[in-house]
Design an enzyme around this catalytic site. Structure first.
Site, PDB file in Angstrom:
ATOM      1  N   ARG A   1      61.375  20.804  -2.202  1.00  0.00           N
ATOM      2  CA  ARG A   1      61.860  21.692  -1.142  1.00  0.00           C
ATOM      3  C   ARG A   1      61.964  20.844   0.124  1.00  0.00           C
ATOM      4  O   ARG A   1      60.962  20.402   0.663  1.00  0.00           O
ATOM      5  CB  ARG A   1      60.837  22.812  -0.945  1.00  0.00           C
ATOM      6  CG  ARG A   1      61.103  23.701   0.248  1.00  0.00           C
ATOM      7  CD  ARG A   1      59.814  24.341   0.771  1.00  0.00           C
ATOM      8  NE  ARG A   1      59.170  25.216  -0.170  1.00  0.00           N
ATOM      9  CZ  ARG A   1      57.896  25.654  -0.019  1.00  0.00           C
ATOM     10  NH1 ARG A   1      57.172  25.299   1.018  1.00  0.00           N
ATOM     11  NH2 ARG A   1      57.352  26.438  -0.911  1.00  0.00           N
TER      12      ARG A   1
ATOM     13  N   THR B   1      66.221  26.009   4.815  1.00  0.00           N
ATOM     14  CA  THR B   1      66.575  26.013   6.236  1.00  0.00           C
ATOM     15  C   THR B   1      67.262  27.324   6.622  1.00  0.00           C
ATOM     16  O   THR B   1      67.875  27.984   5.777  1.00  0.00           O
ATOM     17  CB  THR B   1      67.495  24.826   6.579  1.00  0.00           C
ATOM     18  OG1 THR B   1      67.719  24.810   7.985  1.00  0.00           O
ATOM     19  CG2 THR B   1      68.836  24.887   5.864  1.00  0.00           C
TER      20      THR B   1
ATOM     21  N   ASP C   1      53.016  23.547  -0.473  1.00  0.00           N
ATOM     22  CA  ASP C   1      53.497  23.375   0.914  1.00  0.00           C
ATOM     23  C   ASP C   1      53.072  21.998   1.421  1.00  0.00           C
ATOM     24  O   ASP C   1      52.084  21.439   0.959  1.00  0.00           O
ATOM     25  CB  ASP C   1      52.840  24.402   1.841  1.00  0.00           C
ATOM     26  CG  ASP C   1      53.380  25.804   1.638  1.00  0.00           C
ATOM     27  OD1 ASP C   1      54.337  25.985   0.882  1.00  0.00           O
ATOM     28  OD2 ASP C   1      52.799  26.734   2.251  1.00  0.00           O
TER      29      ASP C   1
HETATM   30  P1  FDA Z   1      66.080  25.133  13.066  1.00  0.00           P
HETATM   31  O1  FDA Z   1      64.690  25.148  13.593  1.00  0.00           O
HETATM   32  O2  FDA Z   1      67.050  24.163  13.588  1.00  0.00           O
HETATM   33  O3  FDA Z   1      66.660  26.588  13.191  1.00  0.00           O
HETATM   34  C1  FDA Z   1      68.001  26.904  12.882  1.00  0.00           C
HETATM   35  C2  FDA Z   1      68.255  28.330  13.303  1.00  0.00           C
HETATM   36  O4  FDA Z   1      67.484  29.208  12.489  1.00  0.00           O
HETATM   37  C3  FDA Z   1      67.804  28.644  14.738  1.00  0.00           C
HETATM   38  O5  FDA Z   1      68.808  28.363  15.654  1.00  0.00           O
HETATM   39  C4  FDA Z   1      67.513  30.122  14.640  1.00  0.00           C
HETATM   40  O6  FDA Z   1      68.698  30.858  14.678  1.00  0.00           O
HETATM   41  C5  FDA Z   1      66.934  30.270  13.265  1.00  0.00           C
HETATM   42  N1  FDA Z   1      65.475  30.144  13.254  1.00  0.00           N
HETATM   43  C6  FDA Z   1      64.738  29.099  12.798  1.00  0.00           C
HETATM   44  N2  FDA Z   1      63.424  29.350  12.915  1.00  0.00           N
HETATM   45  C7  FDA Z   1      63.347  30.580  13.488  1.00  0.00           C
HETATM   46  C8  FDA Z   1      62.260  31.413  13.860  1.00  0.00           C
HETATM   47  N3  FDA Z   1      60.994  31.039  13.690  1.00  0.00           N
HETATM   48  N4  FDA Z   1      62.546  32.603  14.395  1.00  0.00           N
HETATM   49  C9  FDA Z   1      63.809  33.040  14.569  1.00  0.00           C
HETATM   50  N5  FDA Z   1      64.884  32.295  14.222  1.00  0.00           N
HETATM   51  C10 FDA Z   1      64.655  31.091  13.688  1.00  0.00           C
HETATM   52  N6  FDA Z   1      57.441  23.466   7.103  1.00  0.00           N
HETATM   53  C11 FDA Z   1      56.468  22.579   6.795  1.00  0.00           C
HETATM   54  O7  FDA Z   1      56.126  21.736   7.614  1.00  0.00           O
HETATM   55  N7  FDA Z   1      55.870  22.632   5.555  1.00  0.00           N
HETATM   56  C12 FDA Z   1      56.259  23.529   4.595  1.00  0.00           C
HETATM   57  O8  FDA Z   1      55.708  23.533   3.479  1.00  0.00           O
HETATM   58  C13 FDA Z   1      57.296  24.451   4.911  1.00  0.00           C
HETATM   59  N8  FDA Z   1      57.741  25.367   4.005  1.00  0.00           N
HETATM   60  C14 FDA Z   1      58.868  26.096   4.268  1.00  0.00           C
HETATM   61  C15 FDA Z   1      59.437  26.891   3.265  1.00  0.00           C
HETATM   62  C16 FDA Z   1      60.644  27.544   3.488  1.00  0.00           C
HETATM   63  C17 FDA Z   1      61.262  28.370   2.397  1.00  0.00           C
HETATM   64  C18 FDA Z   1      61.275  27.425   4.757  1.00  0.00           C
HETATM   65  C19 FDA Z   1      62.585  28.097   5.021  1.00  0.00           C
HETATM   66  C20 FDA Z   1      60.701  26.684   5.760  1.00  0.00           C
HETATM   67  C21 FDA Z   1      59.494  26.025   5.549  1.00  0.00           C
HETATM   68  N9  FDA Z   1      58.893  25.263   6.539  1.00  0.00           N
HETATM   69  C22 FDA Z   1      57.873  24.396   6.196  1.00  0.00           C
HETATM   70  C23 FDA Z   1      59.323  25.392   7.962  1.00  0.00           C
HETATM   71  C24 FDA Z   1      60.335  24.330   8.355  1.00  0.00           C
HETATM   72  O9  FDA Z   1      59.728  23.059   8.423  1.00  0.00           O
HETATM   73  C25 FDA Z   1      60.975  24.632   9.723  1.00  0.00           C
HETATM   74  O10 FDA Z   1      59.967  24.614  10.707  1.00  0.00           O
HETATM   75  C26 FDA Z   1      61.676  25.964   9.798  1.00  0.00           C
HETATM   76  O11 FDA Z   1      62.372  26.260   8.606  1.00  0.00           O
HETATM   77  C27 FDA Z   1      62.681  25.970  10.984  1.00  0.00           C
HETATM   78  O12 FDA Z   1      63.666  25.009  10.777  1.00  0.00           O
HETATM   79  P2  FDA Z   1      65.166  25.354  10.315  1.00  0.00           P
HETATM   80  O13 FDA Z   1      65.497  24.468   9.178  1.00  0.00           O
HETATM   81  O14 FDA Z   1      65.301  26.782  10.021  1.00  0.00           O
HETATM   82  O15 FDA Z   1      66.086  24.885  11.493  1.00  0.00           O
END
Ligand code: FDA
Length: 309
Positions: A182, A229, A132
């Protein structure tokens, strides 16, 4: 970045809040939406349930910034056991660790030795380990740890955050290694001189980084892009790029978190996309949970609803 998001991210590192909030039943009930349970067996059970749907797993035990060698040893031993458990149950489940769980904060040598022990077991059991990415001061040592480990094994991947200004350069430097990467948007509270404050810039950066990693010159042995994502528009945009450019399925996987946008997870699996869902477990969930709330401040209403139910 919204005020609510800033407040929640600042709260994620507040010790007083952690000690008090985690005692309340309604907070625990709210957490269960993102976590099948605190014990590794809860996570393994959830992994087993999603396997027939064609969804693979990444397992991670919550916890960060350990301060003593004994704690780092306990975490390492725990993951060694998990790798064995996964092999014994024939699950398609990888593991993901945080360098500060292995001792990075106080003894880099110890962290490397713990990593080596995990990688030895990963090799024996044909598994795969992800690193991570934590907050920005950790990016250099985490990439160094990754490079060092990648020189010995291809069963290692690293999370890289699209919100950091430095990331495009990091990706250019990592791509020639044939690296499993990732791409995530980034989950920590970062100052504006380090990270893009506007979401639209982060989203666009995420897209470009993925496209960069799908380019022919990045397709070296060991290369794999994780599109991590829950952003459906972004995932669809990348799927369209992938289809248009006839990128093979072996070059990428989607990755999402347990309990978030489940319908999208099922849709990707139904469409035959490779997908891994990261399942977190463990007792030290407070900072991680606050980061989940910050990603979608509407989740705070969900906590409030639980308070009155
Ligand atoms: P965004 O935040 O734009 O969300 C898109 C949509 O997804 C939202 O409109 C909502 O519908 C839904 N959504 C997103 N988060 C949600 C929540 N918490 N609750 C409910 N709905 C939600 N970060 C990091 O800094 N270091 C790391 O090592 C990792 N590792 C990691 C692994 C994996 C497999 C994932 C999927 C994510 C991470 N992250 C991470 C977290 C990442 O940085 C980020 O904060 C989250 O994935 C939220 O961003 P999105 O890409 O989902 O988009």
């Amino acid at each position: 970045m919204s005020v609510m998001r800033k407040v929640l991210l600042a709260g994620s590192t507040n010790a007083w809040l952690r000690d008090h909030a985690t005692k309340y039943g309604f907070v625990k009930r709210s957490v269960s939406r993102f976590m099948p349970g605190e014990h590794v067996d809860d996570a393994l059970r959830a992994a087993k349930e999603q396997q027939p749907l064609g969804i693979g797993t990444i397992l991670t035990r919550l916890g960060e910034n350990v301060t003593r060698a004994e704690e780092a040893e306990e975490v390492t031993q725990h993951y060694l056991d998990v790798i064995d458990k996964v092999a014994a149950s024939s699950l398609d489940a990888q593991i993901s660790i945080k360098p500060t769980q292995l001792g990075l904060d106080f003894d880099r040598g110890l962290c490397e030795r713990n990593m080596d022990r995990l990688m030895e077991r990963v090799e024996q059991r044909n598994n795969f380990l992800w690193i991570d990415m934590e907050s920005s001061p950790y990016v250099d040592p985490t990439i160094e740890l990754f490079r060092r480990t990648r020189a010995q094994s291809s069963r290692i991947g690293i999370a890289i955050q699209a919100y950091l200004f430095r990331t495009a350069k990091d990706i250019d430097a990592l791509a020639p290694l044939g690296a499993a990467i990732r791409i995530v948007k980034g989950a920590y509270l970062e100052p504006p001189n380090v990270a893009y404050p506007n979401k639209a810039d982060v989203d666009e950066g995420f897209y470009k980084l993925c496209v960069r990693l799908l380019a022919p010159d990045a397709q070296k042995p060991g290369a794999l892009l994780h599109i991590a994502t829950h952003d459906i528009a972004l995932a669809d945009r990348l799927s369209a790029y992938i289809a248009h450019n006839k990128i093979p399925k072996t070059a990428y996987e989607f990755a999402m978190l347990y309990g978030i946008n489940r319908q999208q997870q099922l849709r990707l699996a139904r469409d035959g996309q490779r997908l891994r869902v990261l399942i977190s477990y463990g007792e030290y969930w407070f900072p991680w949970y606050m980061r989940r709330l910050a990603e979608r401040p509407a989740n705070v209403w969900f906590v409030a609803k639980n308070m009155f139910s």
